[in-house]
Design an enzyme around this catalytic site. Structure first.
Site, PDB file in Angstrom:
ATOM      1  N   ARG A  73       0.866  -1.192   0.106  1.00 37.67           N
ATOM      2  CA  ARG A  73      -0.170  -0.041  -0.027  1.00 37.67           C
ATOM      3  C   ARG A  73       1.037   1.218   0.018  1.00 37.67           C
ATOM      4  O   ARG A  73       0.197   2.213   0.368  1.00 37.67           O
ATOM      5  CB  ARG A  73      -0.996  -0.135   1.125  1.00 37.67           C
ATOM      6  CG  ARG A  73      -1.725  -1.235   1.163  1.00 37.67           C
ATOM      7  CD  ARG A  73      -2.781  -1.216   0.032  1.00 37.67           C
ATOM      8  NE  ARG A  73      -3.854  -2.281   0.286  1.00 37.67           N
ATOM      9  CZ  ARG A  73      -4.252  -3.168  -0.775  1.00 37.67           C
ATOM     10  NH1 ARG A  73      -3.941  -2.856  -1.944  1.00 37.67           N
ATOM     11  NH2 ARG A  73      -5.383  -3.869  -0.275  1.00 37.67           N
ATOM     12  N   ASP A 312      -1.100 -12.853  -1.946  1.00 35.00           N
ATOM     13  CA  ASP A 312      -1.829 -11.699  -2.429  1.00 35.00           C
ATOM     14  C   ASP A 312      -2.005 -10.987  -1.020  1.00 35.00           C
ATOM     15  O   ASP A 312      -3.388 -10.570  -0.704  1.00 35.00           O
ATOM     16  CB  ASP A 312      -3.083 -12.047  -3.114  1.00 35.00           C
ATOM     17  CG  ASP A 312      -3.904 -11.008  -3.792  1.00 35.00           C
ATOM     18  OD1 ASP A 312      -3.295  -9.910  -3.828  1.00 35.00           O
ATOM     19  OD2 ASP A 312      -4.873 -11.494  -4.445  1.00 35.00           O
TER      20      ASP A 312
HETATM   21  O1  DOR Z   1      -8.550  -9.214  -3.322  1.00 33.45           O
HETATM   22  C1  DOR Z   1      -7.794  -8.622  -3.977  1.00 33.45           C
HETATM   23  N1  DOR Z   1      -7.215  -7.543  -3.265  1.00 33.45           N
HETATM   24  N2  DOR Z   1      -7.331  -8.923  -5.209  1.00 33.45           N
HETATM   25  C2  DOR Z   1      -6.655  -8.191  -5.983  1.00 33.45           C
HETATM   26  O2  DOR Z   1      -6.413  -8.491  -6.991  1.00 33.45           O
HETATM   27  C3  DOR Z   1      -6.057  -6.899  -5.469  1.00 33.45           C
HETATM   28  C4  DOR Z   1      -6.131  -6.929  -4.023  1.00 33.45           C
HETATM   29  C5  DOR Z   1      -6.074  -5.322  -3.350  1.00 33.45           C
HETATM   30  O3  DOR Z   1      -5.312  -4.677  -3.937  1.00 33.45           O
HETATM   31  O4  DOR Z   1      -6.702  -4.970  -2.425  1.00 33.45           O
END
Ligand code: DOR
Length: 443
Positions: A73, A312
């Site tokens: 982030r 992820d």
């Molecule tokens: O669930 C998800 N969150 N999938 C993604 O591809 C992006 C990610 C996010 O950046 O929050």
């Protein structure tokens, strides 16, 4: 390839004695001692002594885990996570290298953003962090980014993660340009004309009255990505594979190009049954799938069709997750619970061997980033120390991440990461084993 960034490593010698060492590619599997010196693995064997020792009897020692998919982030959404907290969360999960995604604010689509990020990583990250730059300006799937300049500024790979590229022609050009720039492409496979819902389009969505995302939204885009990867010869990594069909497509194309793939801890351990709670916590993209997909993807990981696990890691503030499913932001924390969740669910459940899990979390993604995930002499001293016998319950208040949106909160885990070392530097030490409180240290 851009060298990873870390704080300066601790150069003192350390011998970790008597852990069960596991490094499948080098055949290490048994009680051994590991000597670390000048930030590298100096020696692995029996009867090794040193001026500074810790007794790790009862623990397992693996090459540090490598997470090829994380959202830290930064820049712009540091209330959810920043580089320091993202690195602390990674270290708490045994991860010693992380690949950061570019869907930030601003998007990582200009060299100045890449070089600014690289500087901050070198100052703030205690694990190795690699920068992914955007494939298209603003992640919009229209104009290509200046990939050569992004690489010069420090980008390691390119991706529009979070969004799929909607035009096959545009994606083909992006692959060709990334190939000419020498950058791997990480592909988020999603056809947005199909993915108009919020959860998997199945019985649970219907019962809950929620709009569904059909599996085809992923499968159609995965097929397109794989066909183009095979045709262009670009180095393409398909991330967060969540359906049985997409895993099978990867299997078909795997040897037809420079193609690799991962799946996530949550798609391996959870299903769309959780949708019936209506809890925004369980919104994620790609969505949680039914049992058949979870098992198909798990089988593909077990058999090596899918190369590795990536988390992820997607932190969100509680006001974005403590909402009904339709309004919540998609994403789960990943770093801290990945190994314990997979060990508890798959290894103790007899569905995956411990060596394959270590291969999938350390060795294979380590090869993908290059030069990580190995305990052979001369490798970086990146190590995860794990207590496979410790039972604990995930508590949202004790996470290293700034956010707490883990779907495993309140769940009992059957293993714990107790220590993490990056380049010889101790970056996580939950039971003070390195300061001698539990196992003793000879300085
Ligand atoms: O669930 C998800 N969150 N999938 C993604 O591809 C992006 C990610 C996010 O950046 O929050």
């Amino acid at each position: 390839m851009k060298a990873p960034n870390t704080r300066s490593g601790e150069s003192r010698e350390l011998v970790i004695r008597g852990a069960h060492v596991l490094d499948p590619p080098s055949g290490l599997d048994g009680m051994m001692d590991v000597k670390v010196s000048d930030g590298r693995i100096a020696e692995v064997g029996i009867g090794i002594r040193g001026s500074r020792e810790i007794d790790a009897d009862g623990l397992h020692l693996f090459p540090g885990f490598v997470d090829v998919h994380a959202h830290w982030r930064s820049p712009g959404q540091e209330h959810k996570e920043d580089i320091e907290s993202g690195a602390a969360a990674a270290a708490a999960g045994g991860f010693t290298s992380v690949v950061m995604m570019p869907n930030t604010d601003p998007v990582v689509d200009k060299p100045i953003v890449v070089s600014g990020l690289a500087k901050r990583i070198s100052e703030e990250s205690r694990v190795r962090a690699y920068i992914t730059a955007a494939l298209h300006v603003g992640l919009k799937g229209e104009r290509l980014t200046e990939m050569r300049l992004l690489k010069e500024a420090g980008a390691f790979c390119v991706s529009d993660d979070g969004l799929g590229t909607q035009s096959a022609g545009v994606l083909r050009n992006a692959m060709l340009y990334a190939k000419s720039a020498g950058l791997p492409v990480i592909l988020h496979c999603e056809d947005h004309t199909l993915s108009t819902g919020v959860v998997h389009d199945g019985a649970h969505a219907a019962l809950a009255g929620l709009p569904g995302i059909p599996a085809s939204a992923e499968d159609v885009a995965t097929a397109t990505g794989l066909i183009l990867a095979a045709e262009t010869g670009a180095r393409v990594h398909i991330t967060h594979v969540s359906t049985e069909l997409s895993a099978a497509l990867v299997g078909f194309f795997k040897d037809k190009g420079d193609i690799s793939s991962d799946t996530t801890p949550h798609h391996l351990t959870l299903t769309d049954e959780l949708v019936s709670t209506l809890d925004g916590m369980y919104r994620v993209n790609p969505p949680l799938r039914p049992d058949d997909d979870r098992d198909g993807v798990g089988g593909a990981l077990r058999d090596g069709v899918l190369d590795f696990v990536a988390t992820d890691h997607a932190p969100h503030a509680s006001e974005e997750k403590d909402l009904p499913l339709e309004e919540a932001s998609p994403g789960f924390l990943g770093h801290e619970m990945a190994f314990p969740a997979l060990y508890t669910e798959l290894v103790t459940g007899g569905k995956l061997s411990l060596p394959r899990l270590v291969e999938a979390m350390s060795c294979a993604p380590g090869r993908w980033v290059g030069g990580s995930g190995s305990l052979t002499a001369g490798s970086p001293a990146d190590i995860a120390l794990v207590d496979l016998s410790e039972e604990w319950t995930v508590n949202r208040d004790t996470m290293a991440s700034k956010s707490s949106n883990s779907p495993y909160v309140g769940k009992a885990m059957a293993s714990r990461i107790v220590g993490t070392i990056v380049g010889g530097e101790i970056v996580h030490d939950i039971h003070d084993i390195f300061s001698g409180a539990k196992f003793g240290i000879r300085a």
